[in-house]
Design a protein around this motif. Structure first.
Motif, mmCIF file in Angstrom:
data_model
loop_
_atom_site.group_PDB
_atom_site.id
_atom_site.type_symbol
_atom_site.label_atom_id
_atom_site.label_comp_id
_atom_site.label_asym_id
_atom_site.label_seq_id
_atom_site.Cartn_x
_atom_site.Cartn_y
_atom_site.Cartn_z
ATOM 1 N N GLU A 51 0.830 -1.210 0.000
ATOM 2 C CA GLU A 51 0.000 0.000 0.000
ATOM 3 C C GLU A 51 0.862 1.257 0.000
ATOM 4 O O GLU A 51 0.525 2.245 -0.653
ATOM 5 N N GLY A 52 1.957 1.227 0.726
ATOM 6 C CA GLY A 52 2.877 2.365 0.738
ATOM 7 C C GLY A 52 3.462 2.627 -0.638
ATOM 8 O O GLY A 52 3.596 3.779 -1.064
ATOM 9 N N LYS A 54 2.020 1.849 -3.484
ATOM 10 C CA LYS A 54 0.933 2.406 -4.302
ATOM 11 C C LYS A 54 0.766 3.894 -4.050
ATOM 12 O O LYS A 54 0.622 4.683 -4.993
ATOM 13 N N GLU A 55 0.778 4.297 -2.786
ATOM 14 C CA GLU A 55 0.648 5.722 -2.450
ATOM 15 C C GLU A 55 1.813 6.514 -3.011
ATOM 16 O O GLU A 55 1.635 7.615 -3.543
ATOM 17 N N GLN A 56 3.006 5.962 -2.890
ATOM 18 C CA GLN A 56 4.191 6.637 -3.403
ATOM 19 C C GLN A 56 4.098 6.789 -4.927
ATOM 20 O O GLN A 56 4.438 7.849 -5.465
ATOM 21 N N GLN A 57 3.613 5.767 -5.611
ATOM 22 C CA GLN A 57 3.474 5.838 -7.070
ATOM 23 C C GLN A 57 2.466 6.913 -7.466
ATOM 24 O O GLN A 57 2.686 7.651 -8.432
ATOM 25 N N ASN A 58 1.365 7.022 -6.721
ATOM 26 C CA ASN A 58 0.389 8.085 -6.988
ATOM 27 C C ASN A 58 1.019 9.456 -6.839
ATOM 28 O O ASN A 58 0.781 10.357 -7.643
ATOM 29 N N THR A 59 1.830 9.626 -5.811
ATOM 30 C CA THR A 59 2.522 10.896 -5.591
ATOM 31 C C THR A 59 3.481 11.190 -6.742
ATOM 32 O O THR A 59 3.530 12.318 -7.253
#
Length: 73
Positions: A51-52, A54-59
């Motif tokens: 999940e981390g 995924k969040e980093q990729q969105n950023t």
């Protein structure tokens, strides 16, 4: 003697520091019986790591979009 899959007496391993994980995710750290040493239950941290990422990729994607807009001005 080396560990399984690590012949010739080579002892090299990778991991994380249990005390650091314990500060953030205490339920992912267990105490080894009798020794008092801490160990990480990696199965408990893998979903959080995914999940981390995924969040980093969105950023990253958001920042790339902003950069492209700024470069086109």
């Amino acid at each position: 003697k080396g560990w399984e899959l690590q012949p010739d007496g080579v002892k090299h391993d990778v991991g994380v520091i249990a005390q650091e994980i314990q500060e953030v995710i205490p339920e992912a750290v267990i105490e080894r019986s009798g020794s008092g040493m801490l160990a990480v239950d990696y199965e408990r941290i893998v979903p959080l790591l995914i999940e981390g990422i995924k969040e980093q990729q969105n950023t990253i994607e958001s920042l790339e979009t902003r950069i492209k807009k700024l470069e086109n001005k």
